[in-house]
Design an enzyme around this catalytic site. Structure first.
Site, PDB file in Angstrom:
ATOM      1  N   HIS A 152      -5.970  -9.330 -11.900  1.00 35.06           N
ATOM      2  CA  HIS A 152      -6.456  -8.038 -11.447  1.00 35.06           C
ATOM      3  C   HIS A 152      -6.232  -7.870  -9.943  1.00 35.06           C
ATOM      4  CE1 HIS A 152      -8.839  -8.918 -15.125  1.00 35.06           C
ATOM      5  NE2 HIS A 152      -8.636  -7.633 -15.356  1.00 35.06           N
ATOM      6  N   HIS A 153      -5.943  -6.657  -9.540  1.00 30.97           N
ATOM      7  CA  HIS A 153      -5.696  -6.359  -8.135  1.00 30.97           C
ATOM      8  C   HIS A 153      -6.922  -6.683  -7.284  1.00 30.97           C
ATOM      9  CE1 HIS A 153      -5.359  -3.164  -4.792  1.00 30.97           C
ATOM     10  NE2 HIS A 153      -4.555  -4.160  -4.484  1.00 30.97           N
ATOM     11  N   GLY A 154      -6.705  -7.312  -6.127  1.00 30.41           N
ATOM     12  CA  GLY A 154      -7.803  -7.645  -5.213  1.00 30.41           C
ATOM     13  C   GLY A 154      -8.223  -6.438  -4.396  1.00 30.41           C
TER      14      GLY A 154
END
Length: 477
Positions: free
Chosen positions: A210-212
């Protein structure tokens, strides 16, 4: 004199000797580093709920593997204790450098508040309590993992460690005003802000699927923290951010990189892309410390993930970053198949210590039955039901675009530590500010110096708005 032949069966270890044989081998190299392992024994005792994918129990499995292999004998161990009020006050002071007082008070009091009061706050701040449920002792749980990250950061700041590990940290989605994506306090942002007191430039790398987003937004306007995230992007995959066009604004322009990927990527393609980007980036940005978020939901067969990485493939990224010779903080993150989470983080603890772990799991391992039928540290995870949708041309085009952005940096930014602004707001807070009228801009003194002329402030506001419109977050306006 008769000739006597001895078969291999004539030589064996007795039971006492066998129990003393180490389950790892040191690499033949001169790359030994001081490694510290930071933990809070209480963190593993919390529970998000029986049907929630986040399982703090994975930390217990990781600790058992680490000690089962004997890695605790070659590291500095830090058991973090926050029982005293003085310790809690110090931690809270650092937390409030980023998170809002209103939000922290909500977390503190939610178990004492009525359900109606909690529901009112959740609705007001658009909080999804299915993803981020309220459970008993929630605030103490948050303090535990955040204080453990701060302990790891402190080991780097005081030069006690070359590599500091906290597998309970890495909760990268939490925002200034609210929780998000199973994350309540953003220990990464809090830790990096503390690190910026002694380090001019910090590189944040995220290999969670998942994107930070929470970390990126917090440092979107600064050149002191470079954020890069390798993640799945597209459709409705959470958090639906992290496109190539998100590159930072104002002083942070071009100090943010995103590597959006599609389902099914495998070890070779992932690690080659990773190395080809991270190598030039480190050379150009010249960080004084690297914070690496090692979310393991990018492994094959993860409950929520859609990649095909193996434990060794995931670990290859850690190995490469370690080889760069920059002080390193390793944090946990996502990962929703606990037995594979623990395998990966144990393997990466071994990488940090530059040792090779035996494939067969230790015999006296608690919960060993969970690892059946193979009882291996390196299970086969590379062929999930999802096909690899990342074509060679797609990956090559992505690499070229990212390398072009790195070339625009023109070397590492210089920093005056005595007066440099350390970010204390995330992008959501910035956008609320940008919606204010020109008169209200003058009152926003946490970002801008009140000595500036009003006209300069208004012009700066307009410039940032234009940059954001060119950014992929333009739908905000």
């Amino acid at each position: 004199m008769s000739n006597t032949s001895f078969s291999e069966e004539s030589f064996f270890y007795d039971q006492k000797t066998e129990s003393t044989i180490p389950l790892f081998e040191f690499n033949i190299s001169n790359s030994k580093k001081r490694v510290s392992y930071h933990r809070n024994n209480d963190t593993i005792n919390y529970h998000y709920g029986p049907f929630h994918p986040m399982k703090p129990f994975r930390l217990r499995l990781t600790d058992h593997l680490v000690t089962g292999y004997g890695l605790h004998n070659i590291m500095d161990l830090y058991e973090v204790d926050i029982e005293s009020n003085q310790n809690i006050n110090l931690i809270e002071n650092k937390i409030l450098k980023f998170h809002s007082l209103e939000y922290i008070n909500f977390l503190k009091n939610l178990n004492d508040n009525s359900d109606q009061e909690n529901k009112k706050y959740l609705i007001k701040n658009d909080i999804d309590d299915n993803d981020c449920p309220i459970f008993h002792g929630l605030y103490r749980y948050c303090l535990n993992y955040t204080s453990t990250t701060l302990s790891a950061i402190n080991a780097i700041k005081q030069q006690k460690s070359d590599i500091a590990i906290n597998w309970s940290g890495g909760l990268h989605h939490a925002k200034k005003f609210k929780p998000s994506g199973f994350c309540y306090l953003n220990d990464i942002v809090i830790g990096i802000m503390d690190l910026l007191k002694t380090h001019s430039r910090v590189l944040y790398i995220d290999i969670d699927i998942h994107h930070g987003d929470g970390v990126q937004e917090a440092f979107y306007m600064t050149d002191r923290v470079f954020t890069i995230s390798f993640h799945k992007y597209g459709g409705y995959f959470f958090p639906m951010t992290g496109s190539l066009e998100e590159t930072g604004v104002a002083k942070g322009k071009n100090y943010c990189l995103n590597v959006p990927l599609m389902d099914g990527i495998k070890d070779f393609e992932y690690t080659q892309l990773f190395k080809s980007i991270i190598g030039p980036l480190v050379e150009s940005f010249n960080p004084e410390c690297i914070v690496l978020q090692c979310g393991t939901d990018s492994l094959g067969y993860d409950r929520l993930g859609t990649f095909n990485l193996t434990v060794k493939g995931h670990g290859e990224c850690v190995k490469f970053v370690r080889s760069l010779g920059v002080p390193l903080v390793l944090l946990g993150g996502g990962g929703y198949t606990p037995i594979n989470v623990s395998r990966a983080w144990c393997y990466e603890t071994g990488i940090a210590n530059d040792v090779i772990l035996k494939e067969k799991l230790p015999d006296n391992l608690p919960f060993k039955k969970y690892y059946s039928p193979d009882y291996s540290l390196y299970p086969h995870l590379g062929d999930s039901i999802l096909n690899d949708l990342n074509s060679k041309s797609f990956l090559n085009d992505t690499r070229i675009r990212l390398l072009e952005q790195i070339r625009t940096l023109q070397g590492a930014p210089s920093v005056r530590m005595d007066n440099e602004y350390i970010p204390s707001r995330d992008l959501q807070d910035l956008m609320l500010y940008l919606k204010k009228d020109d008169k209200e801009v003058l009152e926003y003194d946490d970002i801008y110096d009140l000595d500036m002329e009003k006209s300069e402030k208004v012009l700066e506001k307009e410039r940032i708005i234009q940059m954001l419109k060119e950014d992929s977050r333009a739908d905000f306006f």
